[in-house]
Design a protein around this motif. Structure first.
Motif, PDB file in Angstrom:
ATOM      1  N   LEU A 189      19.249  32.871  53.864  1.00  9.48           N
ATOM      2  CA  LEU A 189      20.775  32.388  52.574  1.00  9.48           C
ATOM      3  C   LEU A 189      20.899  31.428  53.103  1.00  9.48           C
ATOM      4  O   LEU A 189      20.969  29.988  51.641  1.00  9.48           O
ATOM      5  N   ARG A 190      20.846  31.165  54.080  1.00  6.90           N
ATOM      6  CA  ARG A 190      21.702  29.237  54.558  1.00  6.90           C
ATOM      7  C   ARG A 190      19.897  28.043  53.995  1.00  6.90           C
ATOM      8  O   ARG A 190      20.421  27.646  53.257  1.00  6.90           O
ATOM      9  N   LEU A 191      18.770  28.400  53.925  1.00  6.60           N
ATOM     10  CA  LEU A 191      17.650  27.751  53.035  1.00  6.60           C
ATOM     11  C   LEU A 191      17.873  27.818  51.904  1.00  6.60           C
ATOM     12  O   LEU A 191      17.735  26.765  50.925  1.00  6.60           O
ATOM     13  N   PRO A 235      21.029  35.851  56.992  1.00  8.95           N
ATOM     14  CA  PRO A 235      21.320  34.869  57.079  1.00  8.95           C
ATOM     15  C   PRO A 235      21.027  33.145  57.133  1.00  8.95           C
ATOM     16  O   PRO A 235      21.583  32.274  56.482  1.00  8.95           O
ATOM     17  N   ASP A 236      19.679  33.331  57.974  1.00 12.69           N
ATOM     18  CA  ASP A 236      19.146  32.069  58.106  1.00 12.69           C
ATOM     19  C   ASP A 236      18.437  31.910  56.314  1.00 12.69           C
ATOM     20  O   ASP A 236      18.351  30.771  55.719  1.00 12.69           O
ATOM     21  N   GLY A 262      20.266  28.220  50.132  1.00 13.62           N
ATOM     22  CA  GLY A 262      21.699  27.418  49.165  1.00 13.62           C
ATOM     23  C   GLY A 262      21.558  25.837  50.151  1.00 13.62           C
ATOM     24  O   GLY A 262      21.962  25.856  49.095  1.00 13.62           O
ATOM     25  N   LEU A 263      20.842  25.870  51.023  1.00 18.27           N
ATOM     26  CA  LEU A 263      20.260  24.471  50.556  1.00 18.27           C
ATOM     27  C   LEU A 263      19.523  23.779  49.722  1.00 18.27           C
ATOM     28  O   LEU A 263      19.679  22.255  49.264  1.00 18.27           O
TER      29      LEU A 263
END
Length: 62
Positions: free
Chosen positions: A42-44, A39-40, A46-47
């Motif tokens: 993916l978050r990076l 998830p981290d 996405g950002l």
């Protein structure tokens, strides 16, 4: 304002559709890799995509 937003959304959908039409195998590989990301990560990702997209739009409307 709304016309530009809708036009941008249309272009984004068209580009994504073109990638799937031109390289479906590569897109399946990308999706499989995304499934293994934390998830981290993916978050990076996405950002990063969000910031890149905002920067492109900002440069385009200048």
């Amino acid at each position: 304002m709304w016309t530009v937003l809708i036009a941008g959304l249309g272009v984004a959908i068209a580009l994504e559709g073109a990638v799937y039409a031109l390289a479906p195998g590569a897109m399946k590989d990308v999706i499989a890799r995304i499934g293994t990301m934390s998830p981290d990560q993916l978050r990076l990702a996405g950002l990063t995509a969000l910031c890149l997209g905002v920067a492109i739009v900002a440069l385009a409307v200048r």
